[in-house]
Design an enzyme around this catalytic site. Structure first.
Site, PDB file in Angstrom:
ATOM      1  N   GLU A 105       0.917  -1.172  -0.023  1.00  0.00           N
ATOM      2  CA  GLU A 105       0.093   0.030   0.078  1.00  0.00           C
ATOM      3  C   GLU A 105       0.919   1.087  -0.175  1.00  0.00           C
ATOM      4  O   GLU A 105       0.662   2.152  -0.751  1.00  0.00           O
ATOM      5  CB  GLU A 105      -0.997  -0.065   1.232  1.00  0.00           C
TER       6      GLU A 105
ATOM      7  N   TRP B  80     -20.732  13.041 -18.422  1.00  0.00           N
ATOM      8  CA  TRP B  80     -21.245  13.088 -16.987  1.00  0.00           C
ATOM      9  C   TRP B  80     -22.458  13.756 -17.036  1.00  0.00           C
ATOM     10  O   TRP B  80     -22.813  14.857 -17.747  1.00  0.00           O
ATOM     11  CB  TRP B  80     -20.131  14.020 -16.244  1.00  0.00           C
TER      12      TRP B  80
ATOM     13  N   ASN C  69      -9.756   3.924   3.700  1.00  0.00           N
ATOM     14  CA  ASN C  69      -9.808   3.720   2.115  1.00  0.00           C
ATOM     15  C   ASN C  69     -11.060   3.154   1.765  1.00  0.00           C
ATOM     16  O   ASN C  69     -11.545   3.546   0.630  1.00  0.00           O
ATOM     17  CB  ASN C  69      -8.565   2.763   1.888  1.00  0.00           C
TER      18      ASN C  69
ATOM     19  N   TRP D 137     -15.540  12.928 -12.092  1.00  0.00           N
ATOM     20  CA  TRP D 137     -14.374  12.451 -11.042  1.00  0.00           C
ATOM     21  C   TRP D 137     -13.693  13.904 -10.563  1.00  0.00           C
ATOM     22  O   TRP D 137     -13.266  13.911  -9.366  1.00  0.00           O
ATOM     23  CB  TRP D 137     -13.544  11.461 -11.570  1.00  0.00           C
TER      24      TRP D 137
HETATM   25  C1  FAD Z   1     -10.863   8.106  -3.758  1.00  0.00           C
HETATM   26  C2  FAD Z   1      -9.701   8.369  -2.840  1.00  0.00           C
HETATM   27  C3  FAD Z   1      -9.036   9.458  -2.751  1.00  0.00           C
HETATM   28  C4  FAD Z   1      -7.715   9.228  -1.951  1.00  0.00           C
HETATM   29  N1  FAD Z   1      -6.948  10.359  -1.632  1.00  0.00           N
HETATM   30  C5  FAD Z   1      -5.686  10.130  -0.973  1.00  0.00           C
HETATM   31  C6  FAD Z   1      -5.094  11.369  -0.594  1.00  0.00           C
HETATM   32  O1  FAD Z   1      -5.570  12.447  -1.160  1.00  0.00           O
HETATM   33  N2  FAD Z   1      -3.929  11.420   0.031  1.00  0.00           N
HETATM   34  C7  FAD Z   1      -3.542   9.759   0.454  1.00  0.00           C
HETATM   35  O2  FAD Z   1      -2.453   9.893   1.145  1.00  0.00           O
HETATM   36  N3  FAD Z   1      -4.392   9.033   0.137  1.00  0.00           N
HETATM   37  C8  FAD Z   1      -5.382   9.032  -0.472  1.00  0.00           C
HETATM   38  N4  FAD Z   1      -5.908   7.912  -0.671  1.00  0.00           N
HETATM   39  C9  FAD Z   1      -5.586   6.538  -0.297  1.00  0.00           C
HETATM   40  C10 FAD Z   1      -5.858   5.874   0.988  1.00  0.00           C
HETATM   41  O3  FAD Z   1      -7.215   5.980   1.272  1.00  0.00           O
HETATM   42  C11 FAD Z   1      -5.317   6.698   2.056  1.00  0.00           C
HETATM   43  O4  FAD Z   1      -3.842   6.732   1.920  1.00  0.00           O
HETATM   44  C12 FAD Z   1      -5.413   5.713   3.470  1.00  0.00           C
HETATM   45  O5  FAD Z   1      -6.793   5.609   3.624  1.00  0.00           O
HETATM   46  C13 FAD Z   1      -4.768   6.489   4.451  1.00  0.00           C
HETATM   47  O6  FAD Z   1      -4.991   5.760   5.677  1.00  0.00           O
HETATM   48  P1  FAD Z   1      -3.926   5.050   6.450  1.00  0.00           P
HETATM   49  O7  FAD Z   1      -2.720   6.062   6.841  1.00  0.00           O
HETATM   50  O8  FAD Z   1      -4.301   4.364   7.680  1.00  0.00           O
HETATM   51  O9  FAD Z   1      -3.469   4.220   5.174  1.00  0.00           O
HETATM   52  P2  FAD Z   1      -2.696   2.504   5.483  1.00  0.00           P
HETATM   53  O10 FAD Z   1      -3.594   1.713   5.124  1.00  0.00           O
HETATM   54  O11 FAD Z   1      -2.009   2.337   6.817  1.00  0.00           O
HETATM   55  O12 FAD Z   1      -1.710   2.762   4.503  1.00  0.00           O
HETATM   56  C14 FAD Z   1      -0.113   3.378   4.855  1.00  0.00           C
HETATM   57  C15 FAD Z   1       0.109   4.423   3.963  1.00  0.00           C
HETATM   58  O13 FAD Z   1       0.186   4.102   2.643  1.00  0.00           O
HETATM   59  C16 FAD Z   1      -0.223   5.017   1.708  1.00  0.00           C
HETATM   60  N5  FAD Z   1      -1.488   4.470   0.753  1.00  0.00           N
HETATM   61  C17 FAD Z   1      -2.211   3.588   1.385  1.00  0.00           C
HETATM   62  N6  FAD Z   1      -3.198   3.184   0.251  1.00  0.00           N
HETATM   63  C18 FAD Z   1      -2.971   3.831  -0.643  1.00  0.00           C
HETATM   64  C19 FAD Z   1      -3.538   4.405  -1.835  1.00  0.00           C
HETATM   65  N7  FAD Z   1      -4.713   3.601  -2.344  1.00  0.00           N
HETATM   66  N8  FAD Z   1      -3.182   5.418  -2.558  1.00  0.00           N
HETATM   67  C20 FAD Z   1      -2.021   6.176  -2.194  1.00  0.00           C
HETATM   68  N9  FAD Z   1      -1.396   5.679  -0.791  1.00  0.00           N
HETATM   69  C21 FAD Z   1      -1.898   4.789  -0.129  1.00  0.00           C
HETATM   70  C22 FAD Z   1      -0.620   6.314   2.595  1.00  0.00           C
HETATM   71  O14 FAD Z   1       0.317   7.200   2.630  1.00  0.00           O
HETATM   72  C23 FAD Z   1      -0.941   5.579   3.845  1.00  0.00           C
HETATM   73  O15 FAD Z   1      -1.128   6.281   4.969  1.00  0.00           O
HETATM   74  C24 FAD Z   1      -7.288   7.735  -1.421  1.00  0.00           C
HETATM   75  C25 FAD Z   1      -7.922   6.910  -1.906  1.00  0.00           C
HETATM   76  C26 FAD Z   1      -9.310   6.885  -2.604  1.00  0.00           C
HETATM   77  C27 FAD Z   1      -9.930   5.875  -2.892  1.00  0.00           C
END
Ligand code: FAD
Length: 465
Positions: free
Chosen positions: A262, A293, A328, A346
């Site tokens: 991730e 859209w 997420n 989007w």
């Molecule tokens: C529509 C949408 C918009 C999003 N916008 C953002 C955003 O603006 N900024 C953001 O940091 N994340 C974004 N995410 C990705 C993800 O949802 C978040 O990073 C995550 O929920 C953060 O929670 P966590 O730190 O507990 O993640 P964990 O699950 O603990 O993951 C650890 C780290 O991995 C990175 N990560 C994990 N999943 C993703 C992913 N799918 N894409 C990119 N990085 C990821 C993040 O830096 C996160 O802190 C988005 C996801 C979706 C579906």
């Protein structure tokens, strides 16, 4: 006012690296002489999101405290970075400004502007891997995550981790007062590293099972620290690798490896945006065609305010509006509902998330929105439309998550909580949740709106249909 005494002076232009540990730009400035750490509050950037600006201020205060503990302090200035830095270089007698390079088109334009007014040395990135660490055989950036991941996993992390300096020479330059942060307080690096330690001490080993659960805190919640560079992305990625090695059994190892993967999504989206700057607002995937859209403003507003009548979508949006963070899985379901069931562009959703998210990041936000909309990396099949009711039953089986953010559902029994309109009318009255009065009726029919979206996407792919 020139920095007194010592030979040379270097400016550390603090950007998305609000930390002392493992900071290549800070280390480069330190090697050059007395460090002047400066943060420029640029109204163009701080006007985007009030929530993120408040958090930024809390992190800046924490950084200033850490700098004071080692003999220095943060110099805060307001204005355009190119003008502020030019003035600072003149008054301090610095020769060079050190900063990390960034990936988004806006940040890169800013860098170019600064480089025209001062001598700017870019050192390091807001990612663990530089965006050009790997390229396709044709010399381009990857647009498919799986291919990027495979290549990048074979790369060593560039260089050893850098320790935080234990002493900095005082620069004696005054700072404008740091703004008050009315809501947020943070202990910065200390707090972030503690959260990281706690996560890799336990939950990381269950991550593959719990990460999608909405009723369990199964993820690290480190995203805002990574977004502002309060944590070093190299440290976090290395820690994930160490956790996988230290895992007590294969099942736990799967959890840590999944977490590392991730983190690599974050790396990938930064890589993709760096190589394809158009992807900030146009499809990343070459040849991707957008459906027509509907962009119904009334439906968009209902979505923003968490009033669609679909509890999982509404809970996600209310959590977002209240706290600036959502899991997420809830982001995916809310985004899919907007783009597919409501056929709203989007970019509207991306912009709304970008304003509200504490971790709002140009690369990750755009990348994920495009992924959901089927425009981006690893093109999701256009006929995949998340069903918020089924997703709710699967990832929030007792309805704990939706009840937390939608108190009007607090008495609705679990079997109905993700589709309260199916509860018989008398029971709705007994539960004090009359659909259409206490909680909105669904704004669209799930099946009909799904079919419409699939049809619209199909036509976009093949306009002759
Ligand atoms: C529509 C949408 C918009 C999003 N916008 C953002 C955003 O603006 N900024 C953001 O940091 N994340 C974004 N995410 C990705 C993800 O949802 C978040 O990073 C995550 O929920 C953060 O929670 P966590 O730190 O507990 O993640 P964990 O699950 O603990 O993951 C650890 C780290 O991995 C990175 N990560 C994990 N999943 C993703 C992913 N799918 N894409 C990119 N990085 C990821 C993040 O830096 C996160 O802190 C988005 C996801 C979706 C579906």
């Amino acid at each position: 006012m020139r920095v007194r005494g010592r030979d040379s002076v270097a400016v550390w232009w603090v950007r998305r690296d609000l930390r002392l540990h493992d900071n290549p730009a800070l280390q480069a400035a330190l090697r050059a002489g007395t460090v002047v750490p400066v943060f420029v509050l640029d109204p163009v950037l701080t006007s985007v999101s009030r929530r993120r600006t408040e958090l930024l201020v809390a992190y800046l205060r924490a950084l200033d405290r850490s700098l004071r503990e080692i003999g220095s302090s943060l110099v805060l200035r307001r204005g355009r970075p190119s003008e502020v830095l030019r003035a600072l270089v003149q008054t301090s007698g610095a020769r060079v400004v050190y900063a990390h390079a960034d990936v988004s088109p806006l940040a890169r334009r800013l860098e170019a502007e600064v480089a025209r007014s001062v001598q700017l040395e870019l050192v390091g990135w807001p990612t663990a891997f530089p965006p050009d660490a790997v390229r396709t055989a044709a010399g381009r950036g990857y647009t498919v995550y799986a291919h990027y991941r495979r290549r990048v996993l074979g790369q060593p992390l560039s260089g050893p981790l850098l320790p935080a300096p234990v002493h900095l020479r005082p620069h004696g330059l005054p700072s404008e007062p740091l703004p008050q942060s009315p809501v947020a307080h943070s202990d910065g690096e200390a707090e972030a590293r503690q959260r990281l330690r706690r996560f890799v001490g336990g939950a990381v080993f269950r991550y593959h099972r719990d990460r999608d659960r909405l009723d369990v805190e199964g993820t690290s919640q480190l995203s805002a620290y990574l977004r502002f560079g309060v944590l070093s992305p190299r440290v976090v990625l290395r820690t994930a690798g160490e956790a996988a090695e230290a895992a007590p059994d294969p099942e736990s190892r799967r959890g840590a490896q999944r977490w590392r993967d991730e983190l690599l999504w974050r790396e990938f989206f930064a890589h993709a945006l760096f190589h394809s700057p158009h992807a900030r607002n146009r499809p990343l995937r070459p040849g991707a065609r957008e459906p027509v859209w509907d962009n119904d403003e009334r439906l968009f507003r209902a979505w923003c305010e968490g009033r669609t009548g679909y509890p999982l979508v509404d809970a996600a949006m209310r959590q977002l509006n209240e706290t600036g963070w959502i899991p997420n899985r809830a982001r995916m379901v809310a985004a899919s509902f907007l783009v597919k069931n409501l056929l709203v562009d989007w970019r509207w959703g991306e912009a709304y998330f970008f304003r509200q998210l504490a971790d709002g990041d140009p690369a990750s936000n755009t990348g994920n929105w495009q992924w959901v909309a089927g425009m981006g990396a690893d093109a999701a099949p256009y006929f995949r439309v998340f069903n918020p009711v089924l997703q709710g039953h699967r990832f929030d089986p007792d309805g704990r998550y939706v009840r937390r953010w939608l108190p009007e559902l607090s008495r609705v029994p679990a079997p109905y909580v993700h589709a309260p309109w199916t509860l018989p009318r008398d029971d709705q009255v007994a539960c004090r949740c009359r659909v259409g009065r206490d909680y909105p009726a669904p704004v669209v029919d799930l099946r009909a709106s799904r079919d419409r979206a699939v049809d619209r996407y199909r036509r976009a792919r093949d306009p002759s249909r």
